[in-house]
Design a protein around this motif. Structure first.
Motif, PDB file in Angstrom:
ATOM      1  N   ARG A   1      43.787 -78.682 -78.323  1.00 18.02           N
ATOM      2  CA  ARG A   1      43.204 -77.535 -77.334  1.00 18.02           C
ATOM      3  C   ARG A   1      44.476 -77.737 -76.246  1.00 18.02           C
ATOM      4  NH1 ARG A   1      37.467 -79.940 -76.756  1.00 18.02           N
ATOM      5  NH2 ARG A   1      36.402 -78.947 -78.232  1.00 18.02           N
ATOM      6  N   PHE A   2      44.982 -78.566 -75.838  1.00 20.53           N
ATOM      7  CA  PHE A   2      46.245 -78.669 -74.809  1.00 20.53           C
ATOM      8  C   PHE A   2      47.461 -78.735 -75.429  1.00 20.53           C
ATOM      9  CE2 PHE A   2      42.479 -79.944 -72.257  1.00 20.53           C
ATOM     10  CZ  PHE A   2      42.448 -79.264 -71.149  1.00 20.53           C
ATOM     11  N   ARG A   3      47.773 -78.547 -76.992  1.00 22.75           N
ATOM     12  CA  ARG A   3      48.909 -78.695 -77.456  1.00 22.75           C
ATOM     13  C   ARG A   3      50.084 -77.609 -76.899  1.00 22.75           C
ATOM     14  NH1 ARG A   3      47.932 -77.943 -83.290  1.00 22.75           N
ATOM     15  NH2 ARG A   3      47.165 -75.898 -82.543  1.00 22.75           N
ATOM     16  N   ARG A   4      49.607 -76.409 -76.534  1.00 21.28           N
ATOM     17  CA  ARG A   4      50.567 -75.442 -76.192  1.00 21.28           C
ATOM     18  C   ARG A   4      50.643 -75.270 -74.666  1.00 21.28           C
ATOM     19  NH1 ARG A   4      48.888 -70.305 -79.062  1.00 21.28           N
ATOM     20  NH2 ARG A   4      46.980 -71.481 -79.270  1.00 21.28           N
ATOM     21  N   VAL A   5      49.736 -75.806 -73.929  1.00 25.84           N
ATOM     22  CA  VAL A   5      49.852 -75.965 -72.507  1.00 25.84           C
ATOM     23  C   VAL A   5      50.985 -76.949 -71.871  1.00 25.84           C
ATOM     24  CG1 VAL A   5      48.227 -76.344 -70.362  1.00 25.84           C
ATOM     25  CG2 VAL A   5      47.186 -75.567 -72.411  1.00 25.84           C
ATOM     26  N   LEU A   6      51.767 -76.132 -71.007  1.00 17.46           N
ATOM     27  CA  LEU A   6      52.882 -76.760 -70.463  1.00 17.46           C
ATOM     28  C   LEU A   6      52.082 -78.012 -69.345  1.00 17.46           C
ATOM     29  CD1 LEU A   6      55.028 -73.980 -69.153  1.00 17.46           C
ATOM     30  CD2 LEU A   6      55.612 -75.404 -71.254  1.00 17.46           C
ATOM     31  N   SER A   7      52.784 -79.082 -69.312  1.00 17.36           N
ATOM     32  CA  SER A   7      52.538 -80.135 -68.379  1.00 17.36           C
ATOM     33  C   SER A   7      52.010 -79.963 -67.163  1.00 17.36           C
ATOM     34  CB  SER A   7      53.491 -81.209 -68.531  1.00 17.36           C
ATOM     35  OG  SER A   7      54.705 -80.948 -67.902  1.00 17.36           O
ATOM     36  N   ALA A   8      52.752 -78.825 -66.557  1.00 21.54           N
ATOM     37  CA  ALA A   8      52.577 -78.410 -65.071  1.00 21.54           C
ATOM     38  C   ALA A   8      51.163 -77.774 -65.201  1.00 21.54           C
ATOM     39  CB  ALA A   8      53.873 -77.456 -64.732  1.00 21.54           C
ATOM     40  N   ASN A   9      50.680 -77.179 -66.207  1.00 20.32           N
ATOM     41  CA  ASN A   9      49.524 -76.447 -66.115  1.00 20.32           C
ATOM     42  C   ASN A   9      48.108 -77.098 -66.635  1.00 20.32           C
ATOM     43  OD1 ASN A   9      51.105 -74.192 -65.185  1.00 20.32           O
ATOM     44  ND2 ASN A   9      51.590 -73.344 -67.077  1.00 20.32           N
ATOM     45  N   VAL A  10      48.425 -78.137 -67.027  1.00 16.56           N
ATOM     46  CA  VAL A  10      47.275 -78.980 -67.544  1.00 16.56           C
ATOM     47  C   VAL A  10      46.109 -78.912 -66.594  1.00 16.56           C
ATOM     48  CG1 VAL A  10      46.457 -81.182 -68.420  1.00 16.56           C
ATOM     49  CG2 VAL A  10      48.711 -80.223 -69.531  1.00 16.56           C
ATOM     50  N   GLN A  11      46.555 -79.363 -65.316  1.00 20.68           N
ATOM     51  CA  GLN A  11      45.671 -79.632 -64.335  1.00 20.68           C
ATOM     52  C   GLN A  11      44.642 -78.486 -64.091  1.00 20.68           C
ATOM     53  OE1 GLN A  11      44.544 -82.638 -63.320  1.00 20.68           O
ATOM     54  NE2 GLN A  11      42.917 -81.996 -62.046  1.00 20.68           N
ATOM     55  N   ARG A  12      45.448 -77.188 -64.017  1.00 23.88           N
ATOM     56  CA  ARG A  12      44.849 -76.031 -63.534  1.00 23.88           C
ATOM     57  C   ARG A  12      43.947 -75.547 -65.045  1.00 23.88           C
ATOM     58  NH1 ARG A  12      42.589 -72.555 -60.870  1.00 23.88           N
ATOM     59  NH2 ARG A  12      43.245 -70.223 -61.229  1.00 23.88           N
ATOM     60  N   VAL A  13      44.193 -75.840 -66.026  1.00 24.32           N
ATOM     61  CA  VAL A  13      43.531 -75.458 -67.203  1.00 24.32           C
ATOM     62  C   VAL A  13      42.217 -76.337 -67.348  1.00 24.32           C
ATOM     63  CG1 VAL A  13      43.446 -75.361 -69.801  1.00 24.32           C
ATOM     64  CG2 VAL A  13      45.475 -74.536 -68.536  1.00 24.32           C
ATOM     65  N   LYS A  14      42.592 -77.558 -66.724  1.00 27.65           N
ATOM     66  CA  LYS A  14      41.177 -78.335 -66.690  1.00 27.65           C
ATOM     67  C   LYS A  14      40.395 -77.863 -65.594  1.00 27.65           C
ATOM     68  CE  LYS A  14      43.051 -82.593 -68.643  1.00 27.65           C
ATOM     69  NZ  LYS A  14      43.549 -84.128 -68.224  1.00 27.65           N
ATOM     70  N   GLN A  15      40.935 -77.467 -64.538  1.00 28.61           N
ATOM     71  CA  GLN A  15      40.062 -76.996 -63.490  1.00 28.61           C
ATOM     72  C   GLN A  15      39.112 -75.788 -63.910  1.00 28.61           C
ATOM     73  OE1 GLN A  15      42.359 -75.802 -60.097  1.00 28.61           O
ATOM     74  NE2 GLN A  15      40.582 -75.409 -58.844  1.00 28.61           N
ATOM     75  N   LEU A  16      39.893 -74.771 -64.702  1.00 28.99           N
ATOM     76  CA  LEU A  16      39.415 -73.560 -65.145  1.00 28.99           C
ATOM     77  C   LEU A  16      38.409 -73.772 -66.084  1.00 28.99           C
ATOM     78  CD1 LEU A  16      42.760 -71.412 -65.489  1.00 28.99           C
ATOM     79  CD2 LEU A  16      40.864 -70.991 -64.062  1.00 28.99           C
ATOM     80  N   LYS A  17      38.697 -74.877 -66.676  1.00 22.29           N
ATOM     81  CA  LYS A  17      37.702 -75.315 -68.140  1.00 22.29           C
ATOM     82  C   LYS A  17      36.351 -75.920 -67.365  1.00 22.29           C
ATOM     83  CE  LYS A  17      37.051 -78.091 -72.031  1.00 22.29           C
ATOM     84  NZ  LYS A  17      37.550 -79.303 -72.663  1.00 22.29           N
ATOM     85  N   MET A  18      36.569 -76.739 -66.356  1.00 22.93           N
ATOM     86  CA  MET A  18      35.459 -77.206 -65.774  1.00 22.93           C
ATOM     87  C   MET A  18      34.552 -76.190 -64.971  1.00 22.93           C
ATOM     88  SD  MET A  18      33.814 -80.193 -65.019  1.00 22.93           S
ATOM     89  CE  MET A  18      34.682 -81.474 -64.923  1.00 22.93           C
ATOM     90  N   SER A  19      35.283 -75.163 -64.449  1.00 17.63           N
ATOM     91  CA  SER A  19      34.328 -74.097 -63.685  1.00 17.63           C
ATOM     92  C   SER A  19      33.581 -73.076 -64.699  1.00 17.63           C
ATOM     93  CB  SER A  19      35.285 -73.285 -62.829  1.00 17.63           C
ATOM     94  OG  SER A  19      36.299 -72.417 -63.584  1.00 17.63           O
ATOM     95  N   ASN A  20      34.011 -72.879 -65.999  1.00 13.80           N
ATOM     96  CA  ASN A  20      33.246 -72.238 -66.953  1.00 13.80           C
ATOM     97  C   ASN A  20      32.152 -73.102 -67.532  1.00 13.80           C
ATOM     98  OD1 ASN A  20      34.521 -69.837 -66.656  1.00 13.80           O
ATOM     99  ND2 ASN A  20      35.476 -69.961 -68.631  1.00 13.80           N
ATOM    100  N   SER A  21      32.185 -74.314 -67.170  1.00 10.91           N
ATOM    101  CA  SER A  21      31.064 -75.414 -67.750  1.00 10.91           C
ATOM    102  C   SER A  21      29.759 -75.315 -67.084  1.00 10.91           C
ATOM    103  CB  SER A  21      31.493 -76.685 -67.752  1.00 10.91           C
ATOM    104  OG  SER A  21      32.864 -76.902 -68.734  1.00 10.91           O
ATOM    105  N   GLY A  22      28.846 -75.512 -67.517  1.00 13.39           N
ATOM    106  CA  GLY A  22      27.550 -75.530 -66.728  1.00 13.39           C
ATOM    107  C   GLY A  22      26.627 -74.287 -67.194  1.00 13.39           C
ATOM    108  N   ILE A  23      25.814 -73.713 -66.292  1.00 14.16           N
ATOM    109  CA  ILE A  23      25.239 -72.654 -66.345  1.00 14.16           C
ATOM    110  C   ILE A  23      25.873 -71.382 -66.673  1.00 14.16           C
ATOM    111  CG2 ILE A  23      23.191 -73.500 -65.122  1.00 14.16           C
ATOM    112  CD1 ILE A  23      24.027 -71.553 -62.765  1.00 14.16           C
ATOM    113  N   GLY A  24      25.405 -70.539 -67.413  1.00  9.88           N
ATOM    114  CA  GLY A  24      26.047 -69.276 -67.746  1.00  9.88           C
ATOM    115  C   GLY A  24      26.473 -68.274 -66.757  1.00  9.88           C
ATOM    116  N   TRP A  25      27.097 -67.579 -66.847  1.00  8.89           N
ATOM    117  CA  TRP A  25      27.326 -66.155 -65.668  1.00  8.89           C
ATOM    118  C   TRP A  25      26.123 -65.328 -65.587  1.00  8.89           C
ATOM    119  CZ3 TRP A  25      26.996 -61.204 -67.112  1.00  8.89           C
ATOM    120  CH2 TRP A  25      27.222 -60.766 -68.275  1.00  8.89           C
ATOM    121  N   PRO A  26      25.348 -65.266 -66.383  1.00 11.23           N
ATOM    122  CA  PRO A  26      24.322 -64.314 -66.161  1.00 11.23           C
ATOM    123  C   PRO A  26      23.283 -65.187 -65.174  1.00 11.23           C
ATOM    124  CG  PRO A  26      24.402 -64.330 -68.530  1.00 11.23           C
ATOM    125  CD  PRO A  26      25.361 -65.272 -68.167  1.00 11.23           C
ATOM    126  N   LEU A  27      23.117 -66.333 -65.580  1.00 11.51           N
ATOM    127  CA  LEU A  27      22.241 -67.297 -64.564  1.00 11.51           C
ATOM    128  C   LEU A  27      22.832 -67.408 -63.065  1.00 11.51           C
ATOM    129  CD1 LEU A  27      19.524 -68.616 -64.122  1.00 11.51           C
ATOM    130  CD2 LEU A  27      20.585 -70.670 -65.129  1.00 11.51           C
TER     131      LEU A  27
END
Length: 138
Positions: free
Chosen positions: A82-108
């Protein structure tokens, strides 16, 4: 890309803040004031609920769009793929975005946010009504 995401989010947020005021102003210009509260609540709920649904969807979709922009492969089998093409400078930002999409869905999330937003609708009507009455008595 992040600028576009932020601009759309700000526009939707401004819509949520300004639409109730605009509805109140347009209804206060009517000559028949008998049904103003009911019309305000009905139109306010309908319009702002639609904006809230779009805002919740946009938050989820923009996170996925940004992760894709950074090179995240959501169809990878494990984190290395999943992170193969992500630049090392952007890994933390992508992990943060991935975490914010986790949990309950957007309709709820939209339904839960709207419960609190309803108080704002009532506050705008009450404040506008009191302000208009104080101005008319002077």
């Amino acid at each position: 890309m992040e600028i576009v995401v932020k601009c759309v989010s700000i526009l939707l947020l401004l819509g949520l803040l300004l639409i109730p005021i605009m509805i109140f102003v347009s209804l206060s210009r009517r000559t028949v004031k008998k049904w103003n509260l009911l019309l305000y609540l009905a139109s306010g709920f309908a319009i702002t609920f639609a904006i809230m649904i779009v805002f919740a969807w946009w938050t989820h979709y923009s996170n996925e769009l940004l992760m894709s922009h950074y090179g995240y492969d959501s169809e990878g089998m494990d984190d290395t793929e999943r992170f193969r093409r992500v630049l090392s400078a952007n890994v933390q930002r992508v992990k943060q975005l991935k975490m914010s999409n986790s949990g309950i869905g957007w309709p709820l999330k939209a339904f839960m946010m709207y419960e609190f937003y309803t108080l704002y609708l009532i506050f705008v009507y009450t404040a506008g009504y009191l302000f208009r009455n104080m101005r008319q008595t002077k």
